[in-house]
Design an enzyme around this catalytic site. Structure first.
Site, PDB file in Angstrom:
ATOM      1  N   SER A  15      27.120  -7.781 -11.505  1.00 41.05           N
ATOM      2  CA  SER A  15      27.379  -8.556 -12.738  1.00 41.05           C
ATOM      3  C   SER A  15      27.559 -10.021 -12.374  1.00 41.05           C
ATOM      4  O   SER A  15      27.995 -10.342 -11.256  1.00 41.05           O
ATOM      5  CB  SER A  15      28.660  -8.037 -13.391  1.00 41.05           C
ATOM      6  OG  SER A  15      29.084  -8.910 -14.414  1.00 41.05           O
ATOM      7  N   TYR A  66      37.677  -5.687 -12.584  1.00 42.48           N
ATOM      8  CA  TYR A  66      36.221  -5.655 -12.788  1.00 42.48           C
ATOM      9  C   TYR A  66      35.544  -6.711 -11.905  1.00 42.48           C
ATOM     10  O   TYR A  66      34.589  -6.412 -11.176  1.00 42.48           O
ATOM     11  CB  TYR A  66      35.884  -5.888 -14.260  1.00 42.48           C
ATOM     12  CG  TYR A  66      34.401  -5.749 -14.577  1.00 42.48           C
ATOM     13  CD1 TYR A  66      33.805  -4.486 -14.623  1.00 42.48           C
ATOM     14  CD2 TYR A  66      33.612  -6.872 -14.822  1.00 42.48           C
ATOM     15  CE1 TYR A  66      32.440  -4.357 -14.906  1.00 42.48           C
ATOM     16  CE2 TYR A  66      32.247  -6.736 -15.113  1.00 42.48           C
ATOM     17  CZ  TYR A  66      31.668  -5.486 -15.153  1.00 42.48           C
ATOM     18  OH  TYR A  66      30.326  -5.352 -15.425  1.00 42.48           O
TER      19      TYR A  66
HETATM   20  N1  LIG Z   1      26.351  -4.582 -20.584  1.00 40.86           N
HETATM   21  C1  LIG Z   1      26.639  -5.712 -19.957  1.00 40.86           C
HETATM   22  O1  LIG Z   1      26.824  -6.785 -20.595  1.00 40.86           O
HETATM   23  C2  LIG Z   1      26.696  -5.762 -18.457  1.00 40.86           C
HETATM   24  C3  LIG Z   1      26.760  -7.032 -17.848  1.00 40.86           C
HETATM   25  C4  LIG Z   1      26.817  -7.111 -16.457  1.00 40.86           C
HETATM   26  C5  LIG Z   1      26.789  -5.953 -15.712  1.00 40.86           C
HETATM   27  N2  LIG Z   1      26.732  -4.730 -16.317  1.00 40.86           N
HETATM   28  C6  LIG Z   1      26.701  -3.546 -15.467  1.00 40.86           C
HETATM   29  O2  LIG Z   1      25.581  -2.774 -15.795  1.00 40.86           O
HETATM   30  C7  LIG Z   1      25.836  -1.403 -15.469  1.00 40.86           C
HETATM   31  C8  LIG Z   1      25.454  -0.528 -16.672  1.00 40.86           C
HETATM   32  O3  LIG Z   1      26.320  -0.879 -17.738  1.00 40.86           O
HETATM   33  P1  LIG Z   1      25.908  -0.698 -19.275  1.00 40.86           P
HETATM   34  O4  LIG Z   1      26.231  -1.952 -19.959  1.00 40.86           O
HETATM   35  O5  LIG Z   1      24.561  -0.121 -19.371  1.00 40.86           O
HETATM   36  O6  LIG Z   1      27.044   0.332 -19.720  1.00 40.86           O
HETATM   37  P2  LIG Z   1      26.983   1.746 -20.452  1.00 40.86           P
HETATM   38  O7  LIG Z   1      25.980   1.758 -21.533  1.00 40.86           O
HETATM   39  O8  LIG Z   1      28.400   2.064 -20.754  1.00 40.86           O
HETATM   40  O9  LIG Z   1      26.442   2.714 -19.298  1.00 40.86           O
HETATM   41  C9  LIG Z   1      27.206   3.017 -18.181  1.00 40.86           C
HETATM   42  C10 LIG Z   1      26.524   4.127 -17.438  1.00 40.86           C
HETATM   43  O10 LIG Z   1      27.300   4.431 -16.277  1.00 40.86           O
HETATM   44  C11 LIG Z   1      27.545   5.819 -16.258  1.00 40.86           C
HETATM   45  N3  LIG Z   1      28.817   6.121 -15.636  1.00 40.86           N
HETATM   46  C12 LIG Z   1      30.028   5.612 -15.919  1.00 40.86           C
HETATM   47  N4  LIG Z   1      30.958   6.184 -15.151  1.00 40.86           N
HETATM   48  C13 LIG Z   1      30.306   7.068 -14.363  1.00 40.86           C
HETATM   49  C14 LIG Z   1      30.716   7.970 -13.368  1.00 40.86           C
HETATM   50  N5  LIG Z   1      31.994   8.091 -12.999  1.00 40.86           N
HETATM   51  N6  LIG Z   1      29.779   8.729 -12.752  1.00 40.86           N
HETATM   52  C15 LIG Z   1      28.486   8.649 -13.121  1.00 40.86           C
HETATM   53  N7  LIG Z   1      28.030   7.802 -14.045  1.00 40.86           N
HETATM   54  C16 LIG Z   1      28.946   7.029 -14.661  1.00 40.86           C
HETATM   55  C17 LIG Z   1      27.540   6.248 -17.718  1.00 40.86           C
HETATM   56  O11 LIG Z   1      27.186   7.619 -17.819  1.00 40.86           O
HETATM   57  P3  LIG Z   1      28.173   8.842 -18.137  1.00 40.86           P
HETATM   58  O12 LIG Z   1      29.225   8.352 -19.075  1.00 40.86           O
HETATM   59  O13 LIG Z   1      27.259   9.867 -18.716  1.00 40.86           O
HETATM   60  O14 LIG Z   1      28.704   9.260 -16.808  1.00 40.86           O
HETATM   61  C18 LIG Z   1      26.419   5.400 -18.271  1.00 40.86           C
HETATM   62  O15 LIG Z   1      25.189   6.006 -18.031  1.00 40.86           O
HETATM   63  C19 LIG Z   1      27.314  -1.317 -15.078  1.00 40.86           C
HETATM   64  O16 LIG Z   1      27.427  -1.316 -13.684  1.00 40.86           O
HETATM   65  C20 LIG Z   1      27.889  -2.617 -15.649  1.00 40.86           C
HETATM   66  O17 LIG Z   1      29.028  -3.034 -14.947  1.00 40.86           O
HETATM   67  C21 LIG Z   1      26.682  -4.612 -17.681  1.00 40.86           C
END
Ligand SMILES: NC(=O)c1ccc[n+]([C@@H]2O[C@H](COP(=O)([O-])OP(=O)(O)OC[C@H]3O[C@@H](n4cnc5c(N)ncnc54)[C@H](OP(=O)(O)O)[C@@H]3O)[C@@H](O)[C@H]2O)c1
Length: 260
Positions: free
Chosen positions: A141, A154
């Site tokens: 991130s 975080y």
């Molecule tokens: N959205 C943003 O603005 C943003 C910005 C910067 C970075 N990111 C990063 O991008 C990545 C994806 O985030 P997102 O925004 O797509 O969030 P999201 O829609 O909440 O997706 C998170 C994913 O991680 C999985 N997950 C969470 N805990 C887990 C665990 N213990 N074991 C296995 N899988 C797990 C969830 O699946 P299950 O719940 O099915 O396990 C889900 O598939 C993350 O690393 C986040 O920090 C996001």
């Protein structure tokens, strides 16, 4: 680099960025192995990919559990073949409160965000080293670049991911294995849809996925995007603390408290 007939394992594929990255890789001919805890969602995505002529397999795992990661990745390798590209994307974002400390939430977040990446790398790297080829990527991130109030856990987890991937990249330089660290700004996903505050340069998840896959094809070392948020975060590093403290005053009050 073309993804046709390559094999990619993607963690956190049941939602958001991981879901869209898996779809985009599959669209480009890559066979995709899908990992997350929610098996139903993974199967739904695998069906969607198959409907469009792609190849996908899923294996549920909690990425913070080393044994579960190893067995899920073994199952995917048995079904699809050895992993050419790892996208360690699974992550969670919870605030870090100090009055009182929500230590259990923060510990769990660091286990998922950091150890989830390390366990996934551990599960695929030995076979890549034997073959002398492969590509490791982690979704970190832009929050990795600056410690922000109430986001200490975080930011620390993502800064640790960046440093971990950088170390690996240098260590693997002459072993035929590429390493990419992906640092997105705000992306519209279930993780951010709960945010009450304004998210500048918010991007749709499918657009983020297209950019990520393009960066992977180019084997970029670090991919920060969008450039506007990247610039903002880099400028933030040079600002005095009082500016950030004032700009983010009241931020913690806008967040839901555990148990609230
Ligand atoms: N959205 C943003 O603005 C943003 C910005 C910067 C970075 N990111 C990063 O991008 C990545 C994806 O985030 P997102 O925004 O797509 O969030 P999201 O829609 O909440 O997706 C998170 C994913 O991680 C999985 N997950 C969470 N805990 C887990 C665990 N213990 N074991 C296995 N899988 C797990 C969830 O699946 P299950 O719940 O099915 O396990 C889900 O598939 C993350 O690393 C986040 O920090 C996001």
């Amino acid at each position: 680099m073309s993804f046709a007939d390559r094999i990619a394992f993607i963690t956190g594929a049941s939602s958001g960025i991981g879901w869209e990255v898996a779809k985009e890789l599959a669209r480009q001919g890559c066979k995709v192995g899908l990992v997350a805890r929610r098996q139903e969602a993974l199967e739904k995505l695998a069906d969607e990919i198959a409907t469009h002529g792609g190849v996908a397999a899923s294996a549920p795992a909690d990425v913070s559990d080393r044994k579960q990661v190893q067995s899920a990745f073994r199952e995917l390798a048995d079904r699809l073949g050895p992993c050419d590209l790892l996208v360690a994307n699974a992550g969670v974002g919870v605030p870090s409160f100090i009055e009182p400390f929500n230590i259990a939430d923060v510990e769990r977040m660091i286990r998922v965000n950091l150890f989830g990446v390390i366990y996934a790398v551990e599960a695929v790297l030995p076979a890549m080293l034997r073959r002398g080829s492969g590509h490791l990527a982690a979704v970190s991130s832009l929050a990795a670049y600056k410690g922000l109030p109430v986001e200490s856990g975080y930011c620390a987890s993502k800064a640790a991911v960046n440093t971990y991937m950088e170390s690996l990249r240098i260590q693997l330089r002459y072993r035929g294995i590429h390493v990419t660290t992906i640092c997105p700004g705000f992306v519209r996903t279930p993780m951010t849809e709960v945010n009450q505050f304004h998210m500048p340069w918010l991007m749709e998840a499918d657009e983020a996925a297209r950019r990520i896959v393009r960066a992977l094809a180019r084997r970029k070392k670090v991919y920060n995007f969008p450039w506007q948020t990247t610039l903002l975060m880099k400028v933030t590093r040079w600002l005095p603390d009082w500016v950030i403290a004032q700009a983010m005053a009241g931020y913690d009050k806008s967040l839901p408290r555990p148990g609230a």
